[in-house]
Design a protein around this motif. Structure first.
Motif, PDB file in Angstrom:
ATOM      1  N   THR A 138       0.833  -1.204   0.000  1.00  0.00           N
ATOM      2  CA  THR A 138       0.000   0.000   0.000  1.00  0.00           C
ATOM      3  C   THR A 138       0.866   1.251   0.000  1.00  0.00           C
ATOM      4  OG1 THR A 138      -1.727  -1.188   1.210  1.00  0.00           O
ATOM      5  CG2 THR A 138      -1.837   1.219   1.229  1.00  0.00           C
ATOM      6  N   GLN A 139       1.914   1.268   0.817  1.00  0.00           N
ATOM      7  CA  GLN A 139       2.798   2.433   0.859  1.00  0.00           C
ATOM      8  C   GLN A 139       3.526   2.613  -0.463  1.00  0.00           C
ATOM      9  OE1 GLN A 139       3.054   4.805   3.256  1.00  0.00           O
ATOM     10  NE2 GLN A 139       4.303   5.842   1.718  1.00  0.00           N
ATOM     11  N   ARG A 140       3.964   1.502  -1.059  1.00  0.00           N
ATOM     12  CA  ARG A 140       4.648   1.558  -2.352  1.00  0.00           C
ATOM     13  C   ARG A 140       3.694   2.088  -3.424  1.00  0.00           C
ATOM     14  NH1 ARG A 140       7.440  -2.909  -2.032  1.00  0.00           N
ATOM     15  NH2 ARG A 140       5.739  -4.237  -2.668  1.00  0.00           N
ATOM     16  N   ASP A 141       2.425   1.650  -3.386  1.00  0.00           N
ATOM     17  CA  ASP A 141       1.428   2.144  -4.341  1.00  0.00           C
ATOM     18  C   ASP A 141       1.199   3.636  -4.164  1.00  0.00           C
ATOM     19  OD1 ASP A 141       1.140  -0.389  -5.374  1.00  0.00           O
ATOM     20  OD2 ASP A 141      -0.757  -0.808  -4.350  1.00  0.00           O
ATOM     21  N   LEU A 142       1.131   4.096  -2.928  1.00  0.00           N
ATOM     22  CA  LEU A 142       0.947   5.528  -2.662  1.00  0.00           C
ATOM     23  C   LEU A 142       2.151   6.326  -3.155  1.00  0.00           C
ATOM     24  CD1 LEU A 142      -0.672   5.550   0.895  1.00  0.00           C
ATOM     25  CD2 LEU A 142      -1.737   6.253  -1.262  1.00  0.00           C
ATOM     26  N   ASP A 143       3.350   5.815  -2.897  1.00  0.00           N
ATOM     27  CA  ASP A 143       4.568   6.483  -3.357  1.00  0.00           C
ATOM     28  C   ASP A 143       4.603   6.551  -4.891  1.00  0.00           C
ATOM     29  OD1 ASP A 143       5.358   6.804  -0.738  1.00  0.00           O
ATOM     30  OD2 ASP A 143       6.842   5.185  -0.779  1.00  0.00           O
ATOM     31  N   THR A 144       4.193   5.463  -5.536  1.00  0.00           N
ATOM     32  CA  THR A 144       4.174   5.427  -7.003  1.00  0.00           C
ATOM     33  C   THR A 144       3.174   6.436  -7.548  1.00  0.00           C
ATOM     34  OG1 THR A 144       4.846   3.107  -7.028  1.00  0.00           O
ATOM     35  CG2 THR A 144       3.780   3.945  -9.021  1.00  0.00           C
ATOM     36  N   ARG A 145       1.999   6.516  -6.921  1.00  0.00           N
ATOM     37  CA  ARG A 145       0.977   7.483  -7.370  1.00  0.00           C
ATOM     38  C   ARG A 145       1.470   8.917  -7.160  1.00  0.00           C
ATOM     39  NH1 ARG A 145      -4.369   5.735  -8.401  1.00  0.00           N
ATOM     40  NH2 ARG A 145      -5.004   7.868  -7.947  1.00  0.00           N
ATOM     41  N   ARG A 146       2.162   9.154  -6.053  1.00  0.00           N
ATOM     42  CA  ARG A 146       2.698  10.495  -5.782  1.00  0.00           C
ATOM     43  C   ARG A 146       3.752  10.871  -6.832  1.00  0.00           C
ATOM     44  NH1 ARG A 146       4.286   9.610  -0.567  1.00  0.00           N
ATOM     45  NH2 ARG A 146       2.170   9.300   0.076  1.00  0.00           N
ATOM     46  N   LEU A 147       4.606   9.915  -7.176  1.00  0.00           N
ATOM     47  CA  LEU A 147       5.621  10.151  -8.191  1.00  0.00           C
ATOM     48  C   LEU A 147       4.967  10.393  -9.555  1.00  0.00           C
ATOM     49  CD1 LEU A 147       8.553  10.288  -9.141  1.00  0.00           C
ATOM     50  CD2 LEU A 147       8.543   7.777  -9.284  1.00  0.00           C
ATOM     51  N   ALA A 148       3.962   9.584  -9.894  1.00  0.00           N
ATOM     52  CA  ALA A 148       3.243   9.767 -11.160  1.00  0.00           C
ATOM     53  C   ALA A 148       2.602  11.151 -11.214  1.00  0.00           C
ATOM     54  CB  ALA A 148       2.180   8.678 -11.339  1.00  0.00           C
ATOM     55  N   SER A 149       1.993  11.559 -10.127  1.00  0.00           N
ATOM     56  CA  SER A 149       1.366  12.884 -10.068  1.00  0.00           C
ATOM     57  C   SER A 149       2.404  13.989 -10.241  1.00  0.00           C
ATOM     58  CB  SER A 149       0.630  13.043  -8.731  1.00  0.00           C
ATOM     59  OG  SER A 149       0.045  14.306  -8.646  1.00  0.00           O
ATOM     60  N   GLY A 150       3.548  13.838  -9.610  1.00  0.00           N
ATOM     61  CA  GLY A 150       4.620  14.819  -9.731  1.00  0.00           C
ATOM     62  C   GLY A 150       5.159  14.899 -11.153  1.00  0.00           C
ATOM     63  N   LEU A 151       5.310  13.742 -11.812  1.00  0.00           N
ATOM     64  CA  LEU A 151       5.773  13.735 -13.198  1.00  0.00           C
ATOM     65  C   LEU A 151       4.758  14.406 -14.121  1.00  0.00           C
ATOM     66  CD1 LEU A 151       7.356  10.167 -13.456  1.00  0.00           C
ATOM     67  CD2 LEU A 151       8.544  12.351 -13.740  1.00  0.00           C
ATOM     68  N   LEU A 152       3.479  14.087 -13.926  1.00  0.00           N
ATOM     69  CA  LEU A 152       2.448  14.712 -14.753  1.00  0.00           C
ATOM     70  C   LEU A 152       2.397  16.224 -14.552  1.00  0.00           C
ATOM     71  CD1 LEU A 152      -0.466  12.135 -14.445  1.00  0.00           C
ATOM     72  CD2 LEU A 152       0.900  12.650 -16.477  1.00  0.00           C
ATOM     73  N   ALA A 153       2.661  16.665 -13.332  1.00  0.00           N
ATOM     74  CA  ALA A 153       2.618  18.100 -13.032  1.00  0.00           C
ATOM     75  C   ALA A 153       3.719  18.871 -13.756  1.00  0.00           C
ATOM     76  CB  ALA A 153       2.728  18.324 -11.520  1.00  0.00           C
ATOM     77  N   VAL A 154       4.792  18.181 -14.135  1.00  0.00           N
ATOM     78  CA  VAL A 154       5.898  18.884 -14.788  1.00  0.00           C
ATOM     79  C   VAL A 154       6.024  18.578 -16.287  1.00  0.00           C
ATOM     80  CG1 VAL A 154       7.772  17.237 -14.329  1.00  0.00           C
ATOM     81  CG2 VAL A 154       8.261  19.662 -14.406  1.00  0.00           C
ATOM     82  N   ILE A 155       5.666  17.376 -16.713  1.00  0.00           N
ATOM     83  CA  ILE A 155       5.892  16.982 -18.107  1.00  0.00           C
ATOM     84  C   ILE A 155       5.054  17.820 -19.066  1.00  0.00           C
ATOM     85  CG2 ILE A 155       5.561  15.121 -19.796  1.00  0.00           C
ATOM     86  CD1 ILE A 155       6.524  13.183 -17.592  1.00  0.00           C
ATOM     87  N   GLY A 156       3.771  17.944 -18.822  1.00  0.00           N
ATOM     88  CA  GLY A 156       2.904  18.722 -19.712  1.00  0.00           C
ATOM     89  C   GLY A 156       3.338  20.178 -19.813  1.00  0.00           C
ATOM     90  N   PRO A 157       3.479  20.878 -18.675  1.00  0.00           N
ATOM     91  CA  PRO A 157       3.926  22.273 -18.750  1.00  0.00           C
ATOM     92  C   PRO A 157       5.314  22.432 -19.372  1.00  0.00           C
ATOM     93  CG  PRO A 157       2.914  21.845 -16.627  1.00  0.00           C
ATOM     94  CD  PRO A 157       3.037  20.520 -17.323  1.00  0.00           C
ATOM     95  N   LEU A 158       6.204  21.480 -19.146  1.00  0.00           N
ATOM     96  CA  LEU A 158       7.535  21.538 -19.751  1.00  0.00           C
ATOM     97  C   LEU A 158       7.428  21.443 -21.272  1.00  0.00           C
ATOM     98  CD1 LEU A 158      10.636  21.566 -19.484  1.00  0.00           C
ATOM     99  CD2 LEU A 158      10.530  19.084 -19.215  1.00  0.00           C
ATOM    100  N   ARG A 159       6.630  20.494 -21.760  1.00  0.00           N
ATOM    101  CA  ARG A 159       6.429  20.370 -23.217  1.00  0.00           C
ATOM    102  C   ARG A 159       5.820  21.636 -23.803  1.00  0.00           C
ATOM    103  NH1 ARG A 159       3.908  15.376 -25.923  1.00  0.00           N
ATOM    104  NH2 ARG A 159       4.688  16.615 -27.636  1.00  0.00           N
ATOM    105  N   ARG A 160       4.814  22.183 -23.120  1.00  0.00           N
ATOM    106  CA  ARG A 160       4.177  23.409 -23.626  1.00  0.00           C
ATOM    107  C   ARG A 160       5.164  24.568 -23.661  1.00  0.00           C
ATOM    108  NH1 ARG A 160      -0.013  21.109 -20.983  1.00  0.00           N
ATOM    109  NH2 ARG A 160       0.300  22.222 -19.032  1.00  0.00           N
ATOM    110  N   ALA A 161       5.969  24.710 -22.601  1.00  0.00           N
ATOM    111  CA  ALA A 161       6.948  25.800 -22.555  1.00  0.00           C
ATOM    112  C   ALA A 161       7.978  25.648 -23.671  1.00  0.00           C
ATOM    113  CB  ALA A 161       7.635  25.835 -21.187  1.00  0.00           C
TER     114      ALA A 161
END
Length: 155
Positions: free
Chosen positions: A4-27
């Motif tokens: 469960t903790q590993r799943d939460l950590d993975t979701r947090r990492l996925a969320s962090g990547l999504l928060a930067v990848i899209g805006p980085l591509r747009r910029a």
């Protein structure tokens, strides 16, 4: 660490990547368009040009599969880019009904300028990073390539 903790950590990492990848591509896309002659291309047209640059002679059906859109959508984009003088449509030597796509000389110049400007913008941003941050990015590249490979395999 529990599953469960590993799943939460993975979701947090996925969320962090999504928060930067899209805006980085747009910029980067915005920076790449700065100073280009003519109106900026819609993202869908730019993506098709990028694909044809990487795979000259690709067919409409294959392009649609790789872009994850319907073949008629790619046909519409092809018609627009041919009309703009950025794409040429030739006949497949084996199947005369099928079209093979190539960049025109104008498109090759435009794409090269676009890539140069994006690369310069990204290089300038990378120069702002400290050595540890740059090394972390370099170490992350293989993992990012693996994520891309997994996602492309899933489509």
């Amino acid at each position: 660490m529990t599953t469960t903790q590993r799943d939460l950590d993975t979701r947090r990492l996925a969320s962090g990547l999504l928060a930067v990848i899209g805006p980085l591509r747009r910029a980067l896309r915005h920076e790449g368009r700065r100073g280009l002659p003519g109106d900026p291309l819609p993202a869908s047209q730019a993506e098709l040009l990028r694909l044809v640059r990487l795979q000259p002679g690709i067919g409409v059906r294959e392009a649609a599969q790789q872009l994850g859109v319907a073949a008629n959508t790619v046909s519409t984009l092809v018609n627009q880019l041919v009309a703009a003088g950025l794409l040429s449509r030739g006949r497949d030597p084996v199947d005369g009904r099928a079209a093979r796509l190539e960049l025109t000389a104008d498109a090759r110049r435009r794409v090269a300028l676009w890539r140069d400007q994006r690369e310069q913008a990204l290089s300038a941003a990378l120069h702002e990073l400290g050595p540890g941050q740059r090394e972390a990015l370099e170490r992350a590249l293989p993992a990012l390539h693996k994520i891309l490979e997994v996602l492309e395999r899933a489509t």
